[in-house]
Design a protein around this motif. Sequence first.
Motif, PDB file in Angstrom:
ATOM      1  N   ALA A  20       0.823  -1.208   0.000  1.00 46.14           N
ATOM      2  CA  ALA A  20       0.000   0.000   0.000  1.00 46.14           C
ATOM      3  C   ALA A  20       0.858   1.260   0.000  1.00 46.14           C
ATOM      4  O   ALA A  20       0.584   2.212  -0.748  1.00 46.14           O
ATOM      5  CB  ALA A  20      -0.927  -0.008   1.222  1.00 46.14           C
ATOM      6  N   VAL A  21       1.902   1.266   0.824  1.00 45.30           N
ATOM      7  CA  VAL A  21       2.785   2.439   0.876  1.00 45.30           C
ATOM      8  C   VAL A  21       3.517   2.611  -0.447  1.00 45.30           C
ATOM      9  O   VAL A  21       3.613   3.722  -0.986  1.00 45.30           O
ATOM     10  CB  VAL A  21       3.793   2.302   2.043  1.00 45.30           C
ATOM     11  CG1 VAL A  21       4.820   3.428   1.994  1.00 45.30           C
ATOM     12  CG2 VAL A  21       3.056   2.329   3.374  1.00 45.30           C
ATOM     13  N   PHE A  22       4.049   1.504  -0.984  1.00 44.25           N
ATOM     14  CA  PHE A  22       4.765   1.592  -2.259  1.00 44.25           C
ATOM     15  C   PHE A  22       3.841   2.068  -3.376  1.00 44.25           C
ATOM     16  O   PHE A  22       4.227   2.921  -4.190  1.00 44.25           O
ATOM     17  CB  PHE A  22       5.362   0.233  -2.625  1.00 44.25           C
ATOM     18  CG  PHE A  22       6.047   0.217  -3.961  1.00 44.25           C
ATOM     19  CD1 PHE A  22       7.360   0.653  -4.080  1.00 44.25           C
ATOM     20  CD2 PHE A  22       5.390  -0.208  -5.100  1.00 44.25           C
ATOM     21  CE1 PHE A  22       8.005   0.661  -5.310  1.00 44.25           C
ATOM     22  CE2 PHE A  22       6.022  -0.210  -6.328  1.00 44.25           C
ATOM     23  CZ  PHE A  22       7.327   0.227  -6.440  1.00 44.25           C
ATOM     24  N   ALA A  23       2.620   1.519  -3.435  1.00 44.23           N
ATOM     25  CA  ALA A  23       1.693   1.894  -4.499  1.00 44.23           C
ATOM     26  C   ALA A  23       1.309   3.371  -4.412  1.00 44.23           C
ATOM     27  O   ALA A  23       1.273   4.076  -5.432  1.00 44.23           O
ATOM     28  CB  ALA A  23       0.445   1.015  -4.439  1.00 44.23           C
ATOM     29  N   THR A  24       1.006   3.844  -3.219  1.00 45.61           N
ATOM     30  CA  THR A  24       0.613   5.244  -3.078  1.00 45.61           C
ATOM     31  C   THR A  24       1.780   6.191  -3.369  1.00 45.61           C
ATOM     32  O   THR A  24       1.595   7.240  -3.993  1.00 45.61           O
ATOM     33  CB  THR A  24       0.071   5.507  -1.658  1.00 45.61           C
ATOM     34  OG1 THR A  24       1.015   5.046  -0.684  1.00 45.61           O
ATOM     35  CG2 THR A  24      -1.241   4.786  -1.443  1.00 45.61           C
ATOM     36  N   MET A  25       2.976   5.825  -2.927  1.00 42.83           N
ATOM     37  CA  MET A  25       4.136   6.668  -3.204  1.00 42.83           C
ATOM     38  C   MET A  25       4.446   6.685  -4.690  1.00 42.83           C
ATOM     39  O   MET A  25       4.822   7.719  -5.252  1.00 42.83           O
ATOM     40  CB  MET A  25       5.349   6.181  -2.407  1.00 42.83           C
ATOM     41  CG  MET A  25       5.242   6.425  -0.907  1.00 42.83           C
ATOM     42  SD  MET A  25       6.683   5.869   0.019  1.00 42.83           S
ATOM     43  CE  MET A  25       7.900   7.080  -0.504  1.00 42.83           C
ATOM     44  N   SER A  26       4.281   5.534  -5.356  1.00 41.92           N
ATOM     45  CA  SER A  26       4.502   5.473  -6.804  1.00 41.92           C
ATOM     46  C   SER A  26       3.509   6.361  -7.539  1.00 41.92           C
ATOM     47  O   SER A  26       3.872   7.098  -8.467  1.00 41.92           O
ATOM     48  CB  SER A  26       4.386   4.027  -7.292  1.00 41.92           C
ATOM     49  OG  SER A  26       5.381   3.215  -6.719  1.00 41.92           O
ATOM     50  N   ALA A  27       2.233   6.282  -7.131  1.00 45.91           N
ATOM     51  CA  ALA A  27       1.208   7.109  -7.773  1.00 45.91           C
ATOM     52  C   ALA A  27       1.482   8.585  -7.535  1.00 45.91           C
ATOM     53  O   ALA A  27       1.342   9.421  -8.453  1.00 45.91           O
ATOM     54  CB  ALA A  27      -0.168   6.726  -7.245  1.00 45.91           C
ATOM     55  N   ALA A  28       1.884   8.938  -6.316  1.00 45.99           N
ATOM     56  CA  ALA A  28       2.166  10.337  -5.997  1.00 45.99           C
ATOM     57  C   ALA A  28       3.351  10.871  -6.790  1.00 45.99           C
ATOM     58  O   ALA A  28       3.401  12.069  -7.119  1.00 45.99           O
ATOM     59  CB  ALA A  28       2.428  10.489  -4.503  1.00 45.99           C
ATOM     60  N   ARG A  29       4.298  10.010  -7.132  1.00 47.17           N
ATOM     61  CA  ARG A  29       5.476  10.424  -7.901  1.00 47.17           C
ATOM     62  C   ARG A  29       5.267  10.301  -9.410  1.00 47.17           C
ATOM     63  O   ARG A  29       6.213  10.438 -10.187  1.00 47.17           O
ATOM     64  CB  ARG A  29       6.688   9.591  -7.484  1.00 47.17           C
ATOM     65  CG  ARG A  29       7.117   9.837  -6.040  1.00 47.17           C
ATOM     66  CD  ARG A  29       8.412   9.119  -5.711  1.00 47.17           C
ATOM     67  NE  ARG A  29       8.822   9.363  -4.335  1.00 47.17           N
ATOM     68  CZ  ARG A  29       9.984   8.982  -3.823  1.00 47.17           C
ATOM     69  NH1 ARG A  29      10.854   8.329  -4.577  1.00 47.17           N
ATOM     70  NH2 ARG A  29      10.283   9.229  -2.555  1.00 47.17           N
ATOM     71  N   GLY A  30       4.036  10.005  -9.814  1.00 48.16           N
ATOM     72  CA  GLY A  30       3.733   9.925 -11.240  1.00 48.16           C
ATOM     73  C   GLY A  30       4.207   8.640 -11.890  1.00 48.16           C
ATOM     74  O   GLY A  30       4.577   8.633 -13.068  1.00 48.16           O
ATOM     75  N   LEU A  31       4.191   7.522 -11.145  1.00 44.71           N
ATOM     76  CA  LEU A  31       4.616   6.225 -11.662  1.00 44.71           C
ATOM     77  C   LEU A  31       3.461   5.224 -11.543  1.00 44.71           C
ATOM     78  O   LEU A  31       3.529   4.240 -10.787  1.00 44.71           O
ATOM     79  CB  LEU A  31       5.840   5.704 -10.892  1.00 44.71           C
ATOM     80  CG  LEU A  31       7.081   6.600 -10.905  1.00 44.71           C
ATOM     81  CD1 LEU A  31       8.094   6.123  -9.879  1.00 44.71           C
ATOM     82  CD2 LEU A  31       7.695   6.618 -12.303  1.00 44.71           C
ATOM     83  N   PRO A  32       2.368   5.440 -12.287  1.00 41.86           N
ATOM     84  CA  PRO A  32       1.188   4.575 -12.142  1.00 41.86           C
ATOM     85  C   PRO A  32       1.446   3.132 -12.542  1.00 41.86           C
ATOM     86  O   PRO A  32       0.839   2.216 -11.985  1.00 41.86           O
ATOM     87  CB  PRO A  32       0.155   5.235 -13.068  1.00 41.86           C
ATOM     88  CG  PRO A  32       0.970   5.994 -14.061  1.00 41.86           C
ATOM     89  CD  PRO A  32       2.177   6.476 -13.328  1.00 41.86           C
ATOM     90  N   ASP A  33       2.330   2.899 -13.532  1.00 41.32           N
ATOM     91  CA  ASP A  33       2.626   1.526 -13.946  1.00 41.32           C
ATOM     92  C   ASP A  33       3.237   0.719 -12.801  1.00 41.32           C
ATOM     93  O   ASP A  33       2.931  -0.467 -12.629  1.00 41.32           O
ATOM     94  CB  ASP A  33       3.590   1.523 -15.133  1.00 41.32           C
ATOM     95  CG  ASP A  33       2.929   1.981 -16.418  1.00 41.32           C
ATOM     96  OD1 ASP A  33       1.674   1.992 -16.445  1.00 41.32           O
ATOM     97  OD2 ASP A  33       3.635   2.328 -17.369  1.00 41.32           O
ATOM     98  N   MET A  34       4.095   1.368 -12.019  1.00 39.71           N
ATOM     99  CA  MET A  34       4.704   0.673 -10.887  1.00 39.71           C
ATOM    100  C   MET A  34       3.669   0.412  -9.799  1.00 39.71           C
ATOM    101  O   MET A  34       3.679  -0.638  -9.150  1.00 39.71           O
ATOM    102  CB  MET A  34       5.869   1.475 -10.323  1.00 39.71           C
ATOM    103  CG  MET A  34       7.038   1.649 -11.272  1.00 39.71           C
ATOM    104  SD  MET A  34       8.582   2.092 -10.440  1.00 39.71           S
ATOM    105  CE  MET A  34       9.047   0.520  -9.710  1.00 39.71           C
ATOM    106  N   ALA A  35       2.757   1.351  -9.586  1.00 37.85           N
ATOM    107  CA  ALA A  35       1.716   1.177  -8.572  1.00 37.85           C
ATOM    108  C   ALA A  35       0.806   0.012  -8.921  1.00 37.85           C
ATOM    109  O   ALA A  35       0.535  -0.868  -8.088  1.00 37.85           O
ATOM    110  CB  ALA A  35       0.900   2.468  -8.444  1.00 37.85           C
ATOM    111  N   LEU A  36       0.327  -0.024 -10.170  1.00 37.81           N
ATOM    112  CA  LEU A  36      -0.559  -1.099 -10.607  1.00 37.81           C
ATOM    113  C   LEU A  36       0.175  -2.429 -10.634  1.00 37.81           C
ATOM    114  O   LEU A  36      -0.355  -3.460 -10.199  1.00 37.81           O
ATOM    115  CB  LEU A  36      -1.115  -0.786 -11.993  1.00 37.81           C
ATOM    116  CG  LEU A  36      -2.049  -1.838 -12.601  1.00 37.81           C
ATOM    117  CD1 LEU A  36      -3.310  -1.960 -11.774  1.00 37.81           C
ATOM    118  CD2 LEU A  36      -2.374  -1.493 -14.051  1.00 37.81           C
ATOM    119  N   GLY A  37       1.407  -2.422 -11.149  1.00 36.04           N
ATOM    120  CA  GLY A  37       2.177  -3.657 -11.239  1.00 36.04           C
ATOM    121  C   GLY A  37       2.427  -4.269  -9.875  1.00 36.04           C
ATOM    122  O   GLY A  37       2.370  -5.493  -9.712  1.00 36.04           O
TER     123      GLY A  37
END
Length: 319
Positions: free
Chosen positions: A56-73
């Motif tokens: 959850a932390v990794f996904a939200t931080m990825s989304a906040a940094r503009g890395l949606p592919d990493m969040a979804l993956g």
Amino acid sequence: MEVVSYLLMFGFGILLLVCGSSLLVESAVSLAARLRLPEIFIGVTLVSLCTTLPEAVFATMSAARGLPDMALGNALGAALCNLGFIAGIFLLLRPMKPDRFEVRNIRAGLCFMAAALAVYAGSAAAFGGLLKETAAVLLALAALFLGNAFRSTWTYRNAFLKREKSGKRLAGSESLWEIGRMLLEVVVIYIDAGFLTEYGPKLAECLGVPDSLISLTLVAVGTSLPELVATLLAWRKGHASLSLGNIIGASLLNLTLAGGLSALIRPISWESGALRLELPLLLAMTGILCVPAIAGKRMGRLQGAALAALYMGYLWTVL
């Protein structure tokens, strides 16, 4: 030389993440055990929430940094790792016959997993990704799942306490210490996830692979290690129900909580074929794990071998 440096930093982040998450799991189990709560409840709720926190932390931080592919993956990859690799290992080591209470929780987990996968598939077909409205639905599913686990456990709580009369109540000072330690461990996990979100994209760029591939494989396996540690520790101590509850609960929360929070921060779009492999595979793994337990009240090594083989085949395909 740059690749080696990024690999070392990435590996260091995963190592710290595993250590912090393992301590968090131990604190949660200790607190719940002192409060004399049933194993399946601990696995489905507290341990699942703790072991899902890295994703959850990794996904939200990825989304906040503009890395949606990493969040979804990461959300999808971690769920695949839980249902395939971790559940496969667990059943190969410890076949089990779930009791009536456990079957009810497995049935509920199957229904919620099917609903979550339907939301992903429907959102992909209708919108080409996860919108904020879709994220709200996923978060609602997570809340309903946890609420159902609490309600179901409360029904059986009195009977459980009668069987555990010798259990010691937790003193107020001990309770505060456990909660304070858990909060510190959450801070450590947040810092560790920052390592992964910073060096994951750099590593992907150096290796010439998409961000989503790093998330589906390296990050997913790394953030799923707490689930593996919790499952193996619970199995070794004879707490099979805790292991099973953690696997099912963490897999669902990866999809609903991690995926929902990241999409709520930043809508996630993907190509129409991006989920043609992951979603059907997640559905197949969920069916292999849950259906025999519901129909025949048995979970054996054949299921474990099938789950592990599917996950190994998936890694072979994507890599």
